[in-house]
Design an enzyme around this catalytic site. Structure first.
Site, PDB file in Angstrom:
ATOM      1  N   SER A  37       0.870  -1.309  -0.027  1.00  0.00           N
ATOM      2  CA  SER A  37      -0.147  -0.167   0.072  1.00  0.00           C
ATOM      3  C   SER A  37       0.812   1.266  -0.250  1.00  0.00           C
ATOM      4  O   SER A  37       1.936   1.230  -0.057  1.00  0.00           O
ATOM      5  CB  SER A  37      -0.990  -0.024   1.037  1.00  0.00           C
ATOM      6  OG  SER A  37      -0.216   0.477   2.350  1.00  0.00           O
ATOM      7  N   LYS A  38       0.136   2.279   0.024  1.00  0.00           N
ATOM      8  CA  LYS A  38       0.921   3.688   0.044  1.00  0.00           C
ATOM      9  C   LYS A  38       1.942   3.817   1.121  1.00  0.00           C
ATOM     10  O   LYS A  38       3.050   4.302   1.007  1.00  0.00           O
ATOM     11  CB  LYS A  38      -0.211   4.792   0.373  1.00  0.00           C
ATOM     12  CG  LYS A  38      -0.865   5.270  -0.628  1.00  0.00           C
ATOM     13  CD  LYS A  38       0.022   6.580  -1.370  1.00  0.00           C
ATOM     14  CE  LYS A  38      -0.291   6.532  -2.813  1.00  0.00           C
ATOM     15  NZ  LYS A  38       1.011   6.824  -3.603  1.00  0.00           N
ATOM     16  N   ARG A  39       1.688   2.882   2.164  1.00  0.00           N
ATOM     17  CA  ARG A  39       2.745   3.095   3.472  1.00  0.00           C
ATOM     18  C   ARG A  39       4.266   2.754   3.100  1.00  0.00           C
ATOM     19  O   ARG A  39       5.159   3.064   3.661  1.00  0.00           O
ATOM     20  CB  ARG A  39       2.362   2.113   4.664  1.00  0.00           C
ATOM     21  CG  ARG A  39       0.969   2.521   5.389  1.00  0.00           C
ATOM     22  CD  ARG A  39       0.805   1.597   6.479  1.00  0.00           C
ATOM     23  NE  ARG A  39       0.437   0.538   5.975  1.00  0.00           N
ATOM     24  CZ  ARG A  39       1.177  -0.719   5.800  1.00  0.00           C
ATOM     25  NH1 ARG A  39       2.272  -0.703   6.630  1.00  0.00           N
ATOM     26  NH2 ARG A  39       0.651  -1.661   5.384  1.00  0.00           N
ATOM     27  N   GLU A  77       3.965   6.708 -10.294  1.00  0.00           N
ATOM     28  CA  GLU A  77       4.824   7.059  -9.493  1.00  0.00           C
ATOM     29  C   GLU A  77       6.187   6.250  -9.820  1.00  0.00           C
ATOM     30  O   GLU A  77       7.238   7.124  -9.562  1.00  0.00           O
ATOM     31  CB  GLU A  77       4.422   6.793  -7.822  1.00  0.00           C
ATOM     32  CG  GLU A  77       3.414   7.686  -7.608  1.00  0.00           C
ATOM     33  CD  GLU A  77       2.713   6.883  -6.210  1.00  0.00           C
ATOM     34  OE1 GLU A  77       2.605   7.752  -5.120  1.00  0.00           O
ATOM     35  OE2 GLU A  77       2.378   5.802  -6.287  1.00  0.00           O
TER      36      GLU A  77
END
Ligand code: GLU
Length: 483
Positions: free
Chosen positions: A253-255, A263
């Site tokens: 995830s983004k974490r 990105e």
């Protein structure tokens, strides 16, 4: 044999996640390996989160990765439209079919009634509390509809259905007890189809043969099988691929930092490298090969080599992979990517040709294209800053003769041929003439020209700079240096 038809069916609620990209890659590769068709279908039924902008982002990210599709947005195709919001009439048709064959019924239960039933089911099981609307007579149904009572449509799960077995190409056969499946809602009270209904209607109407998707959808599959059966369509082959985890073993995830294809692109990863790396997260052509092209994958992909185990994203391996592609890509392509980055850093670059000549200096030293920017800064700055440690260790090392050696080199460089071989021969001449160790000549010159004792190859760098710039740098270093 029937032609293989597979799809990637993203919900356009954000950028293309790399997990989604990997699903797309596997579907694409399977279609290419089997001579089948790869379809892109946009599942945009969530009106709040689906936007045209997100559709565009996904399409662009897929194109950037080098994927092409035989049917879908931008290319059209005989099974269109390929956006779910444009397919509502097909869901109505499917519902009419289920209603006609007795596989669906309108349910008028209120939220309160449903809640009470849920509690009762928890106490004594589903079989004891079938939905009361399941066996409503035609007359009552018509009356209540005519009276404008709100209702949803539910799938009538056959009471004697027994076990639903998902035959999964990755996980094998997995059984789910149909007796535990409540009659799920297929059409909401506002007339919109639920996900499990729309997805099956589309897969049926688009004649999908294989469903390759993330195993976060595995628990939906038995319910979807019931819809296939109700529609009288054979279930396709399922292949649920394990999630991608971060290095800590948790779902990516983004974490964990970058999570979308975009990105990674913006961080300087190459489409070829990212494609290859993602392809390897859950599949491998054999036990050994790690670097392979899209074409090779398109030839060798098979479902039986998909892994059951969660794949974990290893940033170091991804970097290594990207580095492999930088080494393979060649100077011209590299220059196209590096040129705008050098310009963005404010450097005066003549043209891509100039940048292409720098490629051999960094090709084996960088994992990402943009890492070359600071590494090559000395080729653009008027006056390099001498790194303090290098000054102390090299230029000002007592007894190493750096000052004399630099002065001597500055003198011989004034009229040697200005190419790598000529420069090297001139510096070796100084070594011989003074009878000193090679490093006592080359290291100070390296600090003088590049600013640091650690740098890309020296003579190759020097030839890319004008002679007078190199000499000026060496003379300036000599002023700082001691003998
Ligand atoms: N639209 C679903 C998603 O983005 C995929 C559905 C499917 O592959 O069956 O998760």
């Amino acid at each position: 044999m029937t032609e293989v038809r597979v799809r990637f069916a993203p919900s356009p609620t954000g950028k293309l996640h790399i997990g989604g990209a990997r699903t797309a890659i596997y579907n694409w590769a399977y279609a290419r390996a089997t001579g089948g068709k790869f379809i892109l279908r946009i599942e945009d039924t969530d009106p709040e989160r689906s936007t045209q902008e997100n559709i565009d982002l996904i399409v662009r990210a897929m194109r950037w990765l080098g994927l092409d599709w035989d049917e879908g947005p931008e290319v059209g195709g005989p099974y269109g439209p390929y956006l779910q919001t444009q397919r509502f009439d097909t869901y109505s048709e499917a519902l009419a079919k289920l209603d006609a064959n007795g596989s669906a019924y309108p349910c008028f239960c209120t939220a309160e009634q449903n809640e009470m039933r849920r509690e009762a089911i928890q106490n004594d099981g589903l079989a004891a509390h079938p939905d009361p609307c399941r066996c409503m007579g035609c007359e009552e149904r018509q009356q209540r509809m005519a009276a404008g009572e709100p209702y949803v449509w539910r799938l009538k799960v056959p009471q004697d259905r027994g076990m639903i077995t998902v035959h999964d190409a990755v996980h094998g056969d997995v059984d789910f007890d149909a007796a535990l499946q409540d009659d799920m809602i297929i059409v909401r009270s506002d007339g919109s189809p639920t996900y499990n209904f729309a997805v099956v209607c589309d897969d049926v109407n688009m004649e999908m043969t294989h469903i390759i998707r993330g195993d976060d959808h595995f628990s939906n599959t038995p319910r979807q099988i019931l819809v296939y059966e109700a529609l009288g369509y054979p279930t396709p082959v399922f292949a649920h691929i394990p999630m991608i985890c971060g290095p800590d073993g948790k779902k990516l995830s983004k974490r964990h930092g970058a999570a979308s294809v975009e990105e990674y692109r913006d961080l300087g990863y190459l489409a070829d490298g990212l494609f290859n790396y993602l392809a390897l997260l859950g599949w491998a052509p054999d036990g050994e090969t790690t670097v392979f092209s899209r074409d090779e994958m398109a030839q060798r992909f098979s479902l039986d080599r998909l892994s059951k185990n969660p794949a974990s994203l290893d940033p170091e391996k991804l970097d290594w992979m990207n580095g492999q592609y930088i080494q393979m890509m060649g100077a011209q392509e590299f220059a196209q990517l590096l040129l705008p980055q050098l310009q963005a850093a404010g450097y005066q670059v003549e043209d891509a040709e100039q940048v292409a000549r720098m490629y051999p200096l960094v090709a084996e030293r960088v994992k990402l294209v943009n890492q070359a920017v600071p590494m090559l800064a000395y080729l653009f700055e008027d006056e390099v800053a001498f790194d303090e440690k290098s000054v102390a260790k090299i230029l000002q090392k007592e007894g190493a003769g750096a000052k004399t050696n630099l002065e001597k080199v500055a003198a011989v460089l004034a009229d040697c041929p200005w190419d790598c071989a000529g420069i090297e021969a001139a510096m070796r001449g100084v070594v011989d003439e003074l009878g000193v160790k090679v490093k006592f000549v080359f290291q100070p010159v390296r600090v003088a020209v590049t600013g640091s004792q650690v740098s890309p190859p020296l003579c190759e760098s020097m030839e890319l700079l004008p002679r007078e710039v190199v000499i000026a740098r060496i003379e300036r270093a000599a002023q700082v240096a001691v003998d």
